[in-house]
Design an enzyme around this catalytic site. Structure first.
Site, PDB file in Angstrom:
ATOM      1  CG  ASP A 251     143.691 100.152  35.197  1.00 27.68           C
ATOM      2  OD1 ASP A 251     142.797 100.980  34.939  1.00 27.68           O
ATOM      3  OD2 ASP A 251     143.715  99.482  36.235  1.00 27.68           O
ATOM      4  CG  ASN A 252     141.048  96.888  35.359  1.00 33.83           C
ATOM      5  OD1 ASN A 252     142.198  96.596  35.709  1.00 33.83           O
ATOM      6  ND2 ASN A 252     140.186  97.451  36.177  1.00 33.83           N
TER       7      ASN A 252
HETATM    8  P1  AMP Z   1     142.353  97.452  40.198  1.00 34.42           P
HETATM    9  O1  AMP Z   1     141.196  98.258  40.691  1.00 34.42           O
HETATM   10  O2  AMP Z   1     142.413  96.062  40.763  1.00 34.42           O
HETATM   11  O3  AMP Z   1     142.500  97.470  38.723  1.00 34.42           O
HETATM   12  O4  AMP Z   1     143.638  98.133  40.810  1.00 34.42           O
HETATM   13  C1  AMP Z   1     144.056  99.424  40.469  1.00 34.42           C
HETATM   14  C2  AMP Z   1     145.474  99.646  40.886  1.00 34.42           C
HETATM   15  O5  AMP Z   1     145.601  99.646  42.295  1.00 34.42           O
HETATM   16  C3  AMP Z   1     146.435  98.576  40.369  1.00 34.42           C
HETATM   17  O6  AMP Z   1     147.608  99.206  39.948  1.00 34.42           O
HETATM   18  C4  AMP Z   1     146.657  97.720  41.576  1.00 34.42           C
HETATM   19  O7  AMP Z   1     147.894  97.040  41.517  1.00 34.42           O
HETATM   20  C5  AMP Z   1     146.593  98.714  42.704  1.00 34.42           C
HETATM   21  N1  AMP Z   1     146.171  98.106  43.957  1.00 34.42           N
HETATM   22  C6  AMP Z   1     144.984  97.554  44.247  1.00 34.42           C
HETATM   23  N2  AMP Z   1     144.952  97.063  45.494  1.00 34.42           N
HETATM   24  C7  AMP Z   1     146.160  97.318  46.042  1.00 34.42           C
HETATM   25  C8  AMP Z   1     146.755  97.057  47.320  1.00 34.42           C
HETATM   26  N3  AMP Z   1     146.098  96.454  48.312  1.00 34.42           N
HETATM   27  N4  AMP Z   1     148.022  97.464  47.500  1.00 34.42           N
HETATM   28  C9  AMP Z   1     148.703  98.094  46.538  1.00 34.42           C
HETATM   29  N5  AMP Z   1     148.207  98.369  45.326  1.00 34.42           N
HETATM   30  C10 AMP Z   1     146.947  97.986  45.064  1.00 34.42           C
HETATM   31 MG    MG Z   2     143.454  96.352  37.516  1.00 39.43          MG
END
Ligand code: AMP
Ligand code: MG
Length: 477
Positions: A251-252
């Site tokens: 997803d990244n």
């Molecule tokens: P990431 O690790 O930033 O790629 O995030 C993984 C997933 O978790 C993504 O879908 C983000 O939108 C979600 N996410 C991360 N932090 C939060 C948060 N504080 N509240 C809601 N969703 C989150």
């Molecule tokens: Mg992400």
């Protein structure tokens, strides 16, 4: 209630993504915040987007108010996180629209930390100031280094606390991206959509990012080839500057080829392929030296989603997918080798080039040399201050290298004067978060804007932290 403003600021937002089938997005407003304050604004980026920086307000950049043309929404996607498939989606980000620039380009404008969405699961939808400023600093540093990346337009503080291990000041980052279409968006379409949905997403992606597909025999094969090529170039770029993404989940990985999602990323100091900074990457899946392999792994997940589009015969489609993904390593090697040759200023090709490069890296590894500064020392012929330069094996290598035709300007343009050193970034964030003093961040950013300028001011930022071993980064969720 989210209000509306006029467009004298220069907002000219389109919403092409909402013309995709409805499974891909959900209309959703940012949740207003108490007292937004604009603490960081990228005026140069604002100008290139056709926005009047003087009129960009904390109101809009916090999502409290919206430009007229905005149709705010959250995107659905899935992804493999540390190897395991999960349903995700924008859990704390809202796409306010796609800015059409005076130059005819299209950029997603996304508010990150703008409140809960239907994809938030247990999360609060918010972000803390430290991680948002960190994304701002590192993404802008990457841009300065000439590596494709999402960019940062602004950071606003919200005046509201966010609760993590401790209570932290809340903030919202405005992220600018060529798009937010991810490998995970295709995984989502393949897993949860109908066949028409996948095709619609593929057609949209081709249209948005891959000029030339109209001439391709099979546009979806072309899509796969191009995504593979862009990732090979991108990850080679990371390796060449010692950037460790830290969380290369599918997803990244953005299909446009930009670096996206600056969570636990950091730059390597001492050259060591095993380097990992992220506290959650316990097994080194996303270690520096493993990034190209993970790139290929993610591209395999992408190719799998395209099987129904690649060929009517699934056996042939699978073979095609495998062949195209296998080209990643050759392409990666090509980009990386060319980049390394530039770092060493080598102007012609000789059979021993690969070995010359390998030998230097091995010497750096064995002598715990600083990656960035070794290349800098070679560039400016200032071989002092590190043990490596006194070693007989190094002197043998240096003699061999010196016998080659070399270009100083090429080296200067390939070896940055500085990278965002971990202790410098931490100091900037610490001062911002604890004292609401952004001057350290501003000075660091000023030094990082043109890393190939090699100015006197930049030398102060070149040194690694003498006590940097054991540095840890966190996801910042
Ligand atoms: P990431 O690790 O930033 O790629 O995030 C993984 C997933 O978790 C993504 O879908 C983000 O939108 C979600 N996410 C991360 N932090 C939060 C948060 N504080 N509240 C809601 N969703 C989150
Ligand atoms: Mg992400």
């Amino acid at each position: 209630m989210t209000g509306i403003i006029t467009d004298k600021t220069g907002w000219n937002l389109d919403n092409s993504y909402t013309r995709l089938p409805e499974i891909f997005w959900v209309n959703h407003n940012p949740s207003p915040v108490k007292s937004p304050e604009l603490i960081k604004l990228n005026t140069e980026l604002a100008r290139s987007l056709g926005l009047d920086a003087g009129l960009l307000s904390a109101g809009v950049l916090s999502g409290n108010r919206l430009p007229d043309s905005s149709r705010p929404m959250a995107q659905a996607y899935a992804g493999h996180q540390f190897g395991y498939f999960t349903m995700l989606g924008d859990g704390r980000a809202i796409l306010i629209g796609e800015q059409l620039t005076p130059g005819g380009e299209r950029f997603d404008i996304q508010l990150k930390g703008s409140g809960r969405t239907p994809f938030s699961r247990g999360g609060d939808g918010r972000a803390a100031l430290g991680p948002m400023l960190r994304e701002y600093i590192i993404s802008e540093a990457m841009h300065g280094l000439g590596i494709a990346t999402t960019r940062s337009l602004a950071v606003v503080t919200t005046g509201e606390p966010v609760y993590r291990d401790t209570v932290l000041p809340g903030a919202i980052l405005t992220r600018v991206a060529s798009s937010h279409i991810r490998v995970g968006t295709f995984e989502y379409a393949a897993r949860y959509g109908e066949s028409g949905d996948l095709r619609a997403l593929a057609d949209y992606t081709l249209d948005r990012h891959f000029d030339g597909y109209l001439n391709a025999e099979n546009p979806y094969v072309f899509l796969l080839e191009e995504v593979v090529r862009r990732q090979a170039r991108l990850i080679a770029g990371w390796q060449l500057v010692g950037f460790i993404h830290g969380v290369m989940n599918t997803d990244n990985m953005a299909l446009c080829g930009e670096t996206i999602d600056y969570g636990p990323c950091a730059f390597m100091d001492t050259y060591d392929p095993q380097t990992v900074f992220s506290s959650i990457d316990r097994y080194g899946r996303y270690a520096y030296g493993n990034q190209p392999n993970i790139g290929a792994w993610n591209l395999t997940r992408f190719a799998e989603t395209l099987i129904p589009l690649l060929n009517r015969d699934s056996g042939r489609a699978e073979a095609l997918a495998r062949t195209k993904v296998s080209e990643f390593h050759t392409l990666y090697q090509k980009y990386w080798h060319a980049g390394m040759k530039a770092k060493l200023g080598l102007t012609n090709d000789e059979p021993g080039d690969a070995e010359l490069i390998r030998e230097l890296l091995l010497l750096m590894y064995n002598n715990k040399a600083d990656y960035t500064n070794t290349f800098l020392a070679l560039t400016f012929d200032s071989l002092e201050g590190a043990e490596l330069y006194t070693k007989p094996e190094f002197l043998v290598w240096h003699k061999k290298w010196s016998a080659r035709d070399r270009s100083f300007p090429t080296m200067k343009n390939a070896n940055p004067a500085l990278i965002p050193r971990n202790h410098r970034v931490e100091k900037a964030l610490d001062t911002a978060v604890n004292n609401a003093d952004y001057s350290v961040t501003d000075r660091l950013l000023a030094a990082l804007v043109s890393p190939f300028a090699h100015t006197r001011e930049q030398t102060a930022y070149a040194q690694p932290d003498p006590s940097s071993c054991g540095y840890k980064t966190f996801c910042g969720t």
